[in-house]
Design a protein around this motif. Sequence first.
Motif, mmCIF file in Angstrom:
data_model
loop_
_atom_site.group_PDB
_atom_site.id
_atom_site.type_symbol
_atom_site.label_atom_id
_atom_site.label_comp_id
_atom_site.label_asym_id
_atom_site.label_seq_id
_atom_site.Cartn_x
_atom_site.Cartn_y
_atom_site.Cartn_z
ATOM 1 N N LEU A 164 -5.566 2.476 6.427
ATOM 2 C CA LEU A 164 -6.771 1.680 6.189
ATOM 3 C C LEU A 164 -7.684 2.364 5.168
ATOM 4 O O LEU A 164 -8.262 1.710 4.291
ATOM 5 C CB LEU A 164 -7.524 1.467 7.506
ATOM 6 C CG LEU A 164 -6.891 0.490 8.498
ATOM 7 C CD1 LEU A 164 -7.675 0.478 9.797
ATOM 8 C CD2 LEU A 164 -6.829 -0.907 7.899
ATOM 9 N N ALA A 165 -7.821 3.699 5.291
ATOM 10 C CA ALA A 165 -8.666 4.423 4.337
ATOM 11 C C ALA A 165 -8.114 4.315 2.926
ATOM 12 O O ALA A 165 -8.858 4.099 1.959
ATOM 13 C CB ALA A 165 -8.784 5.886 4.759
ATOM 14 N N ASP A 175 -6.098 1.894 1.793
ATOM 15 C CA ASP A 175 -6.244 0.492 1.360
ATOM 16 C C ASP A 175 -7.658 0.217 0.868
ATOM 17 O O ASP A 175 -7.858 -0.539 -0.090
ATOM 18 C CB ASP A 175 -5.899 -0.451 2.524
ATOM 19 C CG ASP A 175 -4.415 -0.457 2.831
ATOM 20 O OD1 ASP A 175 -4.047 -0.920 3.914
ATOM 21 O OD2 ASP A 175 -3.631 -0.002 1.965
ATOM 22 N N GLU A 176 -8.658 0.816 1.530
ATOM 23 C CA GLU A 176 -10.050 0.611 1.102
ATOM 24 C C GLU A 176 -10.273 1.171 -0.300
ATOM 25 O O GLU A 176 -10.886 0.533 -1.162
ATOM 26 C CB GLU A 176 -10.993 1.288 2.087
ATOM 27 C CG GLU A 176 -12.472 1.062 1.754
ATOM 28 C CD GLU A 176 -13.385 1.736 2.754
ATOM 29 O OE1 GLU A 176 -12.867 2.388 3.684
ATOM 30 O OE2 GLU A 176 -14.609 1.628 2.593
ATOM 31 N N THR A 191 -8.479 -1.083 -2.834
ATOM 32 C CA THR A 191 -9.202 -2.342 -3.068
ATOM 33 C C THR A 191 -10.382 -2.126 -4.017
ATOM 34 O O THR A 191 -10.598 -2.906 -4.953
ATOM 35 C CB THR A 191 -9.705 -2.909 -1.735
ATOM 36 O OG1 THR A 191 -8.567 -3.128 -0.874
ATOM 37 C CG2 THR A 191 -10.438 -4.231 -1.954
ATOM 38 N N LYS A 192 -11.151 -1.055 -3.794
ATOM 39 C CA LYS A 192 -12.290 -0.762 -4.680
ATOM 40 C C LYS A 192 -11.821 -0.496 -6.110
ATOM 41 O O LYS A 192 -12.425 -0.959 -7.080
ATOM 42 C CB LYS A 192 -13.056 0.458 -4.156
ATOM 43 C CG LYS A 192 -13.680 0.270 -2.782
ATOM 44 C CD LYS A 192 -14.833 -0.710 -2.834
ATOM 45 C CE LYS A 192 -15.513 -0.802 -1.478
ATOM 46 N NZ LYS A 192 -16.644 -1.742 -1.483
ATOM 47 N N ARG A 248 -14.447 9.087 0.357
ATOM 48 C CA ARG A 248 -13.294 8.381 0.935
ATOM 49 C C ARG A 248 -12.026 9.230 0.808
ATOM 50 O O ARG A 248 -11.184 9.259 1.715
ATOM 51 C CB ARG A 248 -13.097 7.042 0.218
ATOM 52 C CG ARG A 248 -14.220 6.030 0.456
ATOM 53 C CD ARG A 248 -13.789 4.651 -0.013
ATOM 54 N NE ARG A 248 -14.853 3.671 0.138
ATOM 55 C CZ ARG A 248 -15.642 3.285 -0.862
ATOM 56 N NH1 ARG A 248 -15.449 3.778 -2.067
ATOM 57 N NH2 ARG A 248 -16.607 2.399 -0.664
#
Length: 799
Positions: A162-163, A165-166, A169-170, A239
């Motif tokens: 999830l980290a 993927d975040e 995405t950014k 992140r």
Amino acid sequence: MKLSIKAKVIIMSVLFVLVFGPSTAFLLMNLTRVVRSFEKSVGLGEHVLARAYLLSKLIVDLETGQRGFVITGREEFLEPYIRANEEFDYTLRRLKQDLSDYPGHLENLEKIGRLRYVWEGVAGEPEIKARRLVEESKVDLKAIYETILAGVGKKILDRLRLAMDEIATKLKKAGRKDELILITMIAKDVVDSETGERGFLLAGEDRFLEPYYEGQVKFNADVKELKEMFEGDEENLERLSVVRALYEEWLLKAARPEINLRVKYENDPRSMDDVAALLGEGTGKKVIDELRRLTGHFIDTLAKDVKAHLTQAKREAAHARLLGLSVTGGGIFLLITVSFFLGRSIVKPISILCRATEKLGQGDYSHRINVKSSDEFEVLANSFNSMSQKLKASRDDLVRAKDFSDNIMKSMIDTLIVVDGDSTVLLINQATLSLLGYERDELIGKSVGVIFAEDPENTTAQKLAEENGPQDVEVRYQAKDGTVIPMSLNKSVMREPEGKLAGAVYVARDISELRRLIEEAAEAAAERKKAADLRQAFEKLDASHQQLIKYKQELEKEITERKRTERELQESEAAVRKSQEDLRILAGRLISAQEDERRRLARELHDDLTQRLAVLAIDAGILEQHSDSCPDLIREKLPRMKEQIVRLSGDIHRISRQLHPSILDDLGLVDAIKSLCTGVSNREGLSVEFTPENLPEVLPKDLSLCLYRITQESLRNVAKHARAKEAHVTLAGNDGDVLLSIQDSGVGFDLAQVRGKPGLGLASMEERVRLIQGSLSVQSQPTQGTTIEVRAPLARGDG
């Protein structure tokens, strides 16, 4: 040198062509070179890299599925291996098509294809064949799998994904492709580490740990490089530190303890000999390691080529922009300079003419223009001066004539009315207007009959207009306030040159004073009574006036109340519209949240439950191995229990795909709908034909998901309600739009009766289509089948 206006315009046009013709051609040449460079970059775009990473994932699926079958002996564990085999050929073929202009990459792809077949020949197929022949007992790995099922490592890896993927995405939204490639490589490093660890847990041999250790080394190197690229970007650095911390937490709490447990278990020679015999000597390990190395090298080379082409394209674009600005700026400067002097010679005389025209319009007929340009403007100036002189003379004549006629009419004490042949008032003097109380505009152009008392049919005017009518008559005029005035009228007829009646002139004198003197004696006796009646009338008028004031106040109050009500109604309508908009936004968020939850559930089902079922199947096999010492009831139930586990695993896979089809993310909308149609046909006995036409290579994810869900819901309705034998699904691209059509030959329905009722999902379809700014059309008639059509734009606004 004196030039005409035509010559000046021709010079400006020729200069424009000479300046912008060559400069435009030069800019087009530079633009063509930049476009070619970008086309070359796009040829190695994101979709090619995505297929390259998919190829790497399929290699992992090949080995994982084959090893899973070798360990468990269950056919369902071969599903990833079989599916990866099918997708591998398709993906490799598409990559060769995309990279047909790149011999170096094609050579690497050929080597990858050959190594894949070598691995299948020396290890994949022989080990599968050998495992199918094994009828010996299965090793009890209960302790190891209990550790795995604790889920510590899976939860950490889920958070880690999830980290990442975040961050991806950014980066994708910001268009930072270099950083996006690195974060994808970091994700691959995590997969390699997990694959190596799982391989060692399954096989127990040290050589399977090589990807595990190599993944750690590459992970640290890629994180270090990405950290340098994120320098100054505090948000992404934070992140990235979370990603690194989660990876180290996974190593500390899951990977290393599970590996240590397997090492301890491997040192126990009592139960691992059979598994080692199944795995053989690991003949295919070197081949699969070489295949991984070559695939990684291919991906790295491809990423570098993409980066190099993009850098070259940016450099050429900057160079072309600089040249274009220089050429365009020089041409514009030259054109502006020449145009200024030529335009000034045109605009200045025009300004002089405009100012002279304004003075002429203001009545200044004595103004003259002095233009010495030896062109058309000088001719216009001379014509203007001559016209001004003639207009001044004509105006003086008209003023004198008008003053003469006005003086005559003003001096008359009698009324004067001039009418045309249709008895329409053309001219009227001030004495008439003062007597009757009208304004001039209220009578000019109206029938003269309106001023004759008690003459609704205009008979008096008609008699006066007759050619042989009376010349001197007594008539009665009616004033605007209704007062009737007796008049002595004299008529004069006007004729046109050909003798036709053109109109008449009515001159009349008020004889009411004369009549008053005659009637004064007769009215003296009634004067007192008339005064009393007049007082009574005034009293009634005053009472009526008070009632009118009261009525006016009530009317003003009612108007105020009505305005307040209208304002409240407008505010209510605005609130309703806002509520409706809030509901639409909420519905969109609910649909997005529903899809996120489906995606999470699908991943939980696939990653967690299927793994548990695999362990359960192993335990069932172990029980079956030792069934000789079990009661008869258990021996009878074991085969049925294994069969139910297999069915349950298949059902979980199918439910996972229905919740969120991974094929939609991996292969795109066309393959996902094709798989959906095939599944419906096999499951429901319904013939579904799918036709894709003129679709772009890549579709937006939200658009793909919307069209897939609408197709899924429509086919479910066909199978459940339509009682149809066949259906046809069409997906086509057309002028920047995507068209989806689902047709069936079923019983149909009345749209007016079912709209708003649950069961068919029409409201959900409409809301999904609204979120992608598309349109939905549903056509159905009882016994005539149903057609659902969706049109959605590829490019959409933020709103």
